[in-house]
Design a protein around this motif. Sequence first.
Motif, PDB file in Angstrom:
ATOM      1  N   GLY A   1      -7.852  -6.318   9.911  1.00  0.00           N
ATOM      2  CA  GLY A   1      -8.246  -5.392   8.874  1.00  0.00           C
ATOM      3  C   GLY A   1      -6.819  -4.941   8.314  1.00  0.00           C
ATOM      4  N   GLY A   2      -5.788  -5.468   8.827  1.00  0.00           N
ATOM      5  CA  GLY A   2      -4.666  -4.973   8.119  1.00  0.00           C
ATOM      6  C   GLY A   2      -4.157  -5.655   6.813  1.00  0.00           C
ATOM      7  N   ARG A   3      -3.210  -5.078   6.269  1.00  0.00           N
ATOM      8  CA  ARG A   3      -2.810  -5.359   5.156  1.00  0.00           C
ATOM      9  C   ARG A   3      -1.586  -5.984   4.968  1.00  0.00           C
ATOM     10  NH1 ARG A   3      -6.572  -1.947   1.581  1.00  0.00           N
ATOM     11  NH2 ARG A   3      -8.434  -3.206   1.597  1.00  0.00           N
ATOM     12  N   ALA A   4      -1.173  -6.665   3.857  1.00  0.00           N
ATOM     13  CA  ALA A   4       0.214  -6.925   3.539  1.00  0.00           C
ATOM     14  C   ALA A   4       0.554  -7.098   2.371  1.00  0.00           C
ATOM     15  CB  ALA A   4       0.163  -8.518   4.029  1.00  0.00           C
ATOM     16  N   VAL A   5       1.458  -6.439   1.493  1.00  0.00           N
ATOM     17  CA  VAL A   5       2.064  -6.400   0.381  1.00  0.00           C
ATOM     18  C   VAL A   5       3.307  -7.473   0.293  1.00  0.00           C
ATOM     19  CG1 VAL A   5       3.567  -5.250  -1.380  1.00  0.00           C
ATOM     20  CG2 VAL A   5       1.966  -3.744   0.023  1.00  0.00           C
ATOM     21  N   LEU A   6       2.780  -8.721  -0.454  1.00  0.00           N
ATOM     22  CA  LEU A   6       3.391  -9.751  -0.395  1.00  0.00           C
ATOM     23  C   LEU A   6       3.671 -10.344  -1.784  1.00  0.00           C
ATOM     24  CD1 LEU A   6       1.795 -11.771   2.419  1.00  0.00           C
ATOM     25  CD2 LEU A   6       3.785 -10.507   2.595  1.00  0.00           C
ATOM     26  N   GLN A   7       4.202  -9.475  -2.930  1.00  0.00           N
ATOM     27  CA  GLN A   7       4.456  -9.726  -4.157  1.00  0.00           C
ATOM     28  C   GLN A   7       5.421 -11.052  -4.315  1.00  0.00           C
ATOM     29  OE1 GLN A   7       1.380  -8.190  -5.247  1.00  0.00           O
ATOM     30  NE2 GLN A   7       2.587  -8.062  -7.114  1.00  0.00           N
ATOM     31  N   VAL A   8       5.386 -11.821  -5.389  1.00  0.00           N
ATOM     32  CA  VAL A   8       6.468 -12.799  -5.474  1.00  0.00           C
ATOM     33  C   VAL A   8       6.655 -12.914  -6.918  1.00  0.00           C
ATOM     34  CG1 VAL A   8       6.202 -14.223  -3.346  1.00  0.00           C
ATOM     35  CG2 VAL A   8       4.672 -14.625  -5.435  1.00  0.00           C
ATOM     36  N   PRO A   9       7.638 -13.474  -7.500  1.00  0.00           N
ATOM     37  CA  PRO A   9       7.687 -13.863  -9.097  1.00  0.00           C
ATOM     38  C   PRO A   9       6.677 -15.050  -9.085  1.00  0.00           C
ATOM     39  CG  PRO A   9       9.773 -13.825  -8.114  1.00  0.00           C
ATOM     40  CD  PRO A   9       9.023 -13.925  -6.919  1.00  0.00           C
ATOM     41  N   TYR A  10       5.856 -15.170 -10.161  1.00  0.00           N
ATOM     42  CA  TYR A  10       4.799 -16.226 -10.377  1.00  0.00           C
ATOM     43  C   TYR A  10       4.647 -16.472 -11.741  1.00  0.00           C
ATOM     44  CZ  TYR A  10       1.691 -12.513 -11.956  1.00  0.00           C
ATOM     45  OH  TYR A  10       1.185 -11.290 -12.358  1.00  0.00           O
ATOM     46  N   SER A  11       3.983 -17.609 -11.853  1.00  0.00           N
ATOM     47  CA  SER A  11       3.842 -18.194 -12.926  1.00  0.00           C
ATOM     48  C   SER A  11       2.212 -18.658 -13.360  1.00  0.00           C
ATOM     49  CB  SER A  11       4.612 -19.525 -13.478  1.00  0.00           C
ATOM     50  OG  SER A  11       3.998 -20.025 -14.564  1.00  0.00           O
TER      51      SER A  11
END
Length: 279
Positions: A193-203
């Motif tokens: 149930g844990g969360r992750a913030v894993l933003q990356v540059p993307y196309s």
Amino acid sequence: MKKALTRPLKKLGLYHPLQSAYRAALRSLSGTWYRIQYRKQSGKGHACNFCNQRFGKFIPSFPAPENAAAIEKHHVIAGYGANIICPNCQSTARERLARLCLDHFIHPAGKKILHISPERKLSPYLRSVADVFSADLQPGFYRDIDPSVQMVDLTKMDFSNGQFDLVIANHVLEHISNDRDAMLEIFRVLKPGGRAVLQVPYSTKLSDTIESAGISDPCWQSAMYGQEDHVRIYALDDYMFRLEEAGFHVKVVQPGELLRLSDVAQQPEECFLLVTKPA
Ligand SMILES: [Zn+2]
């Protein structure tokens, strides 16, 4: 800093303290300059969710010439554009987006958080409301942000299974050759149930991620991936596939929804990935 100087300074343990002092001095000078330059913009328009000031325009940020070609060619959403840096506190768009989504979707207060490569504005905010372990492969770079930062290799961590409610590695995975190992490790150390913030540059134009495992050629990386220390440009669909392959559930919060949610200054095209380890 010249490479010839870097090695002896590192041996003497002076490299990171000198870099920190240099960055702090530069920030202080530029902060004064921005506040003067943008004072007429003050009090109206977009908001900053760190200092709660408003400005008609935030400070724009564009890629260096050597990075621009790859970013433009693949239309990479990479943290550049208008309204990126807060003229008052110098928060960045990526930090404001992370905080907006943390506050709205994740509610970090009281949680046990692993914060990788801690950011200057996000780190003190999180530490004020939660139990935070700050870490990076090169902790010396982050001692001026959080003196307690520890050395951790995201691809093989010493933490036992299910230790954290939340892992934040904001714009980190694009630097890691074996990103799938890092994703599996993040999945492992999260509670169900844990969360992750894993933003990356993307196309969204690329149909496949472009990457080179083990590459270490800054000029080539700038030309190919739009930054001297990036090892890939993710195709958004492929990035989500990799996260799902690691076991995560991924929900895309579209830019329109983010803009309706708040008047915090954001990049108008960037989506947020709400990444969850199934309960
Ligand atoms: Zn601000």
